[in-house]
Design an enzyme around this catalytic site. Structure first.
Site, mmCIF file in Angstrom:
data_model
loop_
_atom_site.group_PDB
_atom_site.id
_atom_site.type_symbol
_atom_site.label_atom_id
_atom_site.label_comp_id
_atom_site.label_asym_id
_atom_site.label_seq_id
_atom_site.Cartn_x
_atom_site.Cartn_y
_atom_site.Cartn_z
ATOM 1 N N LYS A 111 -3.859 0.577 -7.206
ATOM 2 C CA LYS A 111 -4.798 -0.521 -6.993
ATOM 3 C C LYS A 111 -6.243 -0.020 -6.916
ATOM 4 C CE LYS A 111 -1.488 -3.773 -5.994
ATOM 5 N NZ LYS A 111 -0.238 -3.027 -5.978
HETATM 6 C C1 PLP Z 1 0.983 -3.424 -6.539
HETATM 7 C C2 PLP Z 1 1.945 -2.333 -6.839
HETATM 8 C C3 PLP Z 1 2.887 -2.444 -7.871
HETATM 9 C C4 PLP Z 1 3.035 -3.707 -8.678
HETATM 10 O O1 PLP Z 1 1.923 -3.937 -9.490
HETATM 11 P P1 PLP Z 1 1.678 -5.428 -10.071
HETATM 12 O O2 PLP Z 1 0.368 -5.343 -10.748
HETATM 13 O O3 PLP Z 1 1.672 -6.329 -8.878
HETATM 14 O O4 PLP Z 1 2.814 -5.716 -10.972
HETATM 15 C C5 PLP Z 1 3.696 -1.354 -8.133
HETATM 16 N N1 PLP Z 1 3.608 -0.215 -7.403
HETATM 17 C C6 PLP Z 1 2.721 -0.077 -6.410
HETATM 18 C C7 PLP Z 1 2.692 1.199 -5.634
HETATM 19 C C8 PLP Z 1 1.846 -1.110 -6.095
HETATM 20 O O5 PLP Z 1 0.965 -0.959 -5.114
#
Ligand code: PLP
Length: 488
Positions: A111
């Protein structure tokens, strides 16, 4: 380049306006009205640099930003906050499988790749649009978005941020990261519900026009740092482009030859960015959508029916414990031939009955995707297997991707594979230890972090060292029904 809403095609806004608003007034998501084309050959000719790739991708979508504005955003976002020189790492393993490590930012999950730049894109947009009000970021988190957004917006002038996370639904490190957040404009609230409750609550607040009016009179406007904000999605395209360029420049991939991409998926944001990259001309064959035991997306791609009427599981990959994948709405819009009418019909059905079904045309559109799921045992087995064969430790989310790849290998053409590695194993040390060294299961959370350092031979990231003695500053716990009051 303009943006319209998945639920109202008459709308036409600039990139800056779309980023400021987050969600369109009638509840739709912003989508670009045309898909730009990558100039792959000039990217291949240029020296490989993450900043450069990010700039080249963003300038195609944010044509209302000047070069100077965009460079300012990119350069400030992707700086020494990242603990590796080029912001991401491509880790090669046997069988032409690469883990694209996206967790070298401040909060050690992918993120950070988008949330490092979103505050810059947003404050620049506020200036461009001459916004007078203070921006209030509302964010629902399954664990990782929250902290990444808090860090991104921490003490950014003209902004404030409130994060809602599911009480008891995140890992120990995730929770500590959030509740120890400093800053004078941050607030973290645990809600008695799961991530979908948090996300629906936030969406309802965005759609509450009386509340919005009241806030506006007091000098505030809401925006979102969730992946429903197009300003989250666009920066994520860059790392897929980067990974492809890396393979061409360093691993003998011929320009134009395609790769497969595996993405551990929750809200469908990360994989949608990969899909955008493909639509822009990046040679990607299949997009593998990997789910955990909450396999609503796997069933969707297999059967053409989205059905959230099912049990919800808390798993060892909590950031993917989601039954309403918001960003899927953007894909539906394209699959329906850019029909806002069709999207409205499907979303109405989802709201009223918890499910919807695709017609044949829309189902055929989905052939770029192939989906699979892995349960908790399969996830742990994948971590163990990668550790034993590669001496490399992956986190539980990444492991869902690795496990699904093994299951689906027979259905994929033989090509290099890039797996989005979405979090550092340190963020989910409990489950990782259970997979590779169960003899330490009884240790405390902090002791496990020490053991992981020895087992993985990778030093603890700063993000982990910092929380060990940090003061807990956020203690609010509320009911789902109280979210609005908390904000007021
Ligand atoms: C948010 C997240 C995901 C999923 O990503 P999306 O964009 O919501 O599909 C997968 N792995 C981790 C570690 C995340 O923080």
């Amino acid at each position: 380049m303009f943006y319209t809403s998945t639920r109202n095609k008459n709308l036409k806004v600039t990139g800056a306006e779309a980023i400021l608003k987050g969600l369109s007034d009638e509840g739709g998501l912003f989508v670009p009205t045309t898909m730009p084309t990558l100039d792959l050959s000039s990217l291949i000719d240029a020296p490989l640099s993450y900043r450069n790739v990010a700039y080249e991708v963003l300038k195609l979508f944010l044509t209302d930003y000047t070069e100077e504005e965009l460079r300012y955003c990119v350069d400030n976002a992707y700086d020494e906050k990242f603990d590796v020189p080029d912001k991401v790492v491509m880790k090669e393993t046997k069988g032409d499988v690469y883990f694209l490590e996206l967790f070298h930012g401040k909060t050690i999950a992918f993120k950070d790749m988008a949330l490092s730049i979103l505050p810059y894109l947003m404050t620049t947009a506020a200036k461009k649009c001459d916004l007078k009000e203070k921006i209030v970021i509302l964010t629902a988190t399954s664990g990782d978005t929250g902290k990444a957004a808090l860090e991104g917006f921490l003490d950014v002038p003209g902004t404030g941020i409130t994060v809602f996370y599911p009480y008891g639904g995140v890992s120990k490190v995730q929770e500590l990261q959030m509740v120890t957040t400093k800053g004078s404009n941050t607030k973290v609230v645990a809600i008695k519900g799961n991530f979908d409750d948090a996300q629906t609550g936030v969406k309802n607040i965005f759609n509450d026009s009386a509340l919005k009016q009241e806030m506006k009179e007091k000098g505030f406007v809401f925006s979102s740092a969730n992946s429903i904000n197009i300003g989250r999605l666009l920066p994520q395209i860059a790392y897929y482009v980067y990974s492809y360029l890396y393979l061409v420049k360093n691993k003998g991939l011929k320009a134009g030859e395609s790769i497969n991409v595996v993405v551990p998926t929750g809200n469908f944001g990360n994989i949608l960015a990969a899909y955008f990259a493909k639509r822009m001309g990046l040679p990607v064959d299949k997009l593998v959508c990997a789910s955990n035991k909450n396999r609503v997306l796997t069933d969707f791609f297999e059967e053409g029916i989205y059905n959230r009427n099912r049990d919800f599981y808390l798993t060892n990959s909590p950031s993917m414990d989601i039954l309403i994948s918001s960003n899927l709405e953007r894909l539906l819009y394209f699959a329906a031939g850019e029909s806002d009418e069709k999207v409205n019909e499907l979303m109405k059905s989802l709201k009223e009955t918890g499910k919807y079904e695709l017609d044949e045309k829309m189902q055929n559109f989905m052939s770029d995707f192939i989906a699979g799921s892995a349960d908790e045992e399969e996830t742990l087995a994948a971590i163990k297997n990668v550790y034993e064969t590669e001496d490399y430790v992956i986190d539980t989310h990444t492991a869902v991707g690795r496990a699904v790849l093994s299951k689906l290998e027979g259905r994929l053409e033989k090509k290099p594979v890039v797996i989005a590695s979405t979090a550092s194993p340190y963020k989910f040390a409990g489950a990782v230890i259970k997979a590779i060294a169960p003899e330490y299961n009884e240790l405390t959370d902090f002791e496990k972090l020490d053991k992981l350092e020895i087992l993985s031979k990778v030093e603890k990231p700063l993000a982990v060292k910092e929380i060990i003695n940090a003061e807990i500053r956020h203690k609010t716990v509320c009911e789902i029904s109280e979210m609005k009051d908390v904000i007021l």
